[in-house]
Design a protein around this motif. Sequence first.
Motif, PDB file in Angstrom:
ATOM      1  N   SER A  71       8.355 -14.194-107.685  1.00 16.63           N
ATOM      2  CA  SER A  71       7.187 -13.980-106.837  1.00 16.63           C
ATOM      3  C   SER A  71       6.280 -15.201-106.848  1.00 16.63           C
ATOM      4  CB  SER A  71       6.410 -12.755-107.317  1.00 16.63           C
ATOM      5  OG  SER A  71       5.844 -13.017-108.602  1.00 16.63           O
ATOM      6  N   GLN A  72       5.340 -15.218-105.922  1.00 20.06           N
ATOM      7  CA  GLN A  72       4.385 -16.332-105.862  1.00 20.06           C
ATOM      8  C   GLN A  72       3.509 -16.365-107.113  1.00 20.06           C
ATOM      9  OE1 GLN A  72       4.195 -18.800-103.555  1.00 20.06           O
ATOM     10  NE2 GLN A  72       6.057 -17.910-102.701  1.00 20.06           N
ATOM     11  N   ASP A  73       3.175 -15.194-107.661  1.00 18.21           N
ATOM     12  CA  ASP A  73       2.371 -15.157-108.892  1.00 18.21           C
ATOM     13  C   ASP A  73       3.148 -15.784-110.058  1.00 18.21           C
ATOM     14  OD1 ASP A  73       0.264 -13.951-107.626  1.00 18.21           O
ATOM     15  OD2 ASP A  73       0.826 -11.905-108.213  1.00 18.21           O
ATOM     16  N   GLU A  80       1.293 -23.440-114.107  1.00 24.62           N
ATOM     17  CA  GLU A  80       0.158 -23.553-115.024  1.00 24.62           C
ATOM     18  C   GLU A  80       0.635 -23.796-116.457  1.00 24.62           C
ATOM     19  OE1 GLU A  80      -2.051 -19.989-114.505  1.00 24.62           O
ATOM     20  OE2 GLU A  80      -2.969 -20.621-112.595  1.00 24.62           O
ATOM     21  N   GLU A  81       1.711 -23.118-116.856  1.00 23.52           N
ATOM     22  CA  GLU A  81       2.218 -23.295-118.216  1.00 23.52           C
ATOM     23  C   GLU A  81       2.795 -24.695-118.423  1.00 23.52           C
ATOM     24  OE1 GLU A  81       4.917 -20.812-121.351  1.00 23.52           O
ATOM     25  OE2 GLU A  81       5.780 -21.110-119.369  1.00 23.52           O
ATOM     26  N   GLN A 211      10.630 -25.298-122.857  1.00 23.94           N
ATOM     27  CA  GLN A 211      10.905 -23.878-122.656  1.00 23.94           C
ATOM     28  C   GLN A 211       9.922 -23.304-121.647  1.00 23.94           C
ATOM     29  OE1 GLN A 211      10.217 -21.643-126.250  1.00 23.94           O
ATOM     30  NE2 GLN A 211       8.262 -22.640-126.677  1.00 23.94           N
ATOM     31  N   VAL A 212      10.265 -22.118-121.147  1.00 28.17           N
ATOM     32  CA  VAL A 212       9.367 -21.365-120.271  1.00 28.17           C
ATOM     33  C   VAL A 212       9.206 -19.987-120.901  1.00 28.17           C
ATOM     34  CG1 VAL A 212       9.110 -20.277-118.019  1.00 28.17           C
ATOM     35  CG2 VAL A 212       9.991 -22.601-118.163  1.00 28.17           C
ATOM     36  N   THR A 213       7.953 -19.630-121.205  1.00 31.84           N
ATOM     37  CA  THR A 213       7.711 -18.390-121.960  1.00 31.84           C
ATOM     38  C   THR A 213       7.229 -17.244-121.074  1.00 31.84           C
ATOM     39  OG1 THR A 213       5.439 -19.080-122.466  1.00 31.84           O
ATOM     40  CG2 THR A 213       7.179 -19.708-124.030  1.00 31.84           C
ATOM     41  N   ILE A 214       7.192 -17.464-119.761  1.00 32.71           N
ATOM     42  CA  ILE A 214       6.744 -16.407-118.857  1.00 32.71           C
ATOM     43  C   ILE A 214       7.709 -15.224-118.937  1.00 32.71           C
ATOM     44  CG2 ILE A 214       6.056 -15.848-116.503  1.00 32.71           C
ATOM     45  CD1 ILE A 214       4.437 -18.089-117.720  1.00 32.71           C
ATOM     46  N   LYS A 215       7.153 -14.043-119.042  1.00 29.51           N
ATOM     47  CA  LYS A 215       7.980 -12.830-119.144  1.00 29.51           C
ATOM     48  C   LYS A 215       8.846 -12.666-117.898  1.00 29.51           C
ATOM     49  CE  LYS A 215       7.659  -7.825-119.892  1.00 29.51           C
ATOM     50  NZ  LYS A 215       6.763  -6.656-119.999  1.00 29.51           N
ATOM     51  N   ASP A 216      10.070 -12.219-118.100  1.00 23.73           N
ATOM     52  CA  ASP A 216      11.040 -11.911-117.034  1.00 23.73           C
ATOM     53  C   ASP A 216      11.577 -13.146-116.328  1.00 23.73           C
ATOM     54  OD1 ASP A 216      10.734  -9.178-117.529  1.00 23.73           O
ATOM     55  OD2 ASP A 216       9.067  -9.016-116.110  1.00 23.73           O
TER      56      ASP A 216
END
Length: 361
Positions: A71-73, A80-81, A211-216
């Motif tokens: 998604s865009q969010d 941002e991360e 790494q990328v820690t964003i959920k999902d």
Amino acid sequence: MGQVWAEVRFHWKKYLLIELLIVLMMYMVVFLTGLAGGLAEQSSGVLEAMPAEAFVLSEDAKGLLADSSISQDQKQQVEEELDRETIPFSVERSAMAPKDSEDKLDVVYLAVEADSELVPEILSGSGLKATENGVLLSQSFEEEGLEVGDVVKDRKSELELKVVGFVPSQSYTFAPVAYITAETLTAMKTAQNPAYQESVQALALLEKPGQVTIKDLSLLSRGDLIGNVPGYTAQQLTINLISIVLLVVSAAILGIFFYIISLQKRQQFGIMRAVGLSSGEIIGQQFLQGFFLALVGVLMGNGLALLTMSLLPDKVPVAVDLTSSIIASASFVGMAILSILISCLQILKIDPVKIIGGGEA
């Protein structure tokens, strides 16, 4: 040295048979290598050509690009991360046809931003910004008679697209790629499903982050993403396994040939030992002879394979990969030398007195 070549010239029929065997085996190995490279290009060439080192996909997609949805969010959270911009894109397999024609042309749309870094060099025409619902086609579509300015219709959505230019031929899952904007893809999806909500399938990163820690969400390297293309890993493993088997079988056959030749020459070896030649010198001569035959056969096999691939029609998926050919050739020569040296071990067991006397070694 002179004795080695004199023997080859004297028994040329015998050595010609060995040479033909080496040429044919090398021909098959190099041709299979080219076939593997061609299938890889057809399967994932567009991903190989992308100037990106890492990709973010939704975690539930299990590495499959077509099943991912971001998604865009989520895109904003990733940027941002990582404190950097991402390059969104999506793929959509479909078919299109020239306007007022029933011809069906398979295509994979790659939806990107109009000024995206993922758009390759434009060979003719203009970019995606020039025209609403424009499409950049792979050069292979020119063979179907399409030209800049033509109108084609997407078979799923019935949306008309204007050909604005051509880019170098690229493929994904064995279909040629066409570049469109994200807005055009949204128009296609909305025409099929009015409730469609805009999203992207993947985010490309020019440099791989830690790494990328964003959920999902999950982070994949280029190699991982390519390896998850349906059928890619299986086809490459199969062809590479066949190539390895050919190399091993070739080495075994060469070893048998030279073993038989060594048995036939044991009396000659016994005399050579009796007149003062060491086992090392005799083995060196055999090694030089075998290395020369293997090297010439490899060069001829490569030449014939490359000539064959250059004469094949464009629809045959072969690709000349110099690095792969060199590795295959070096492996072939190395295994041939090993088989020759193994066959020469019996020279160490030769007793010149027994041989000259008519006995067995």
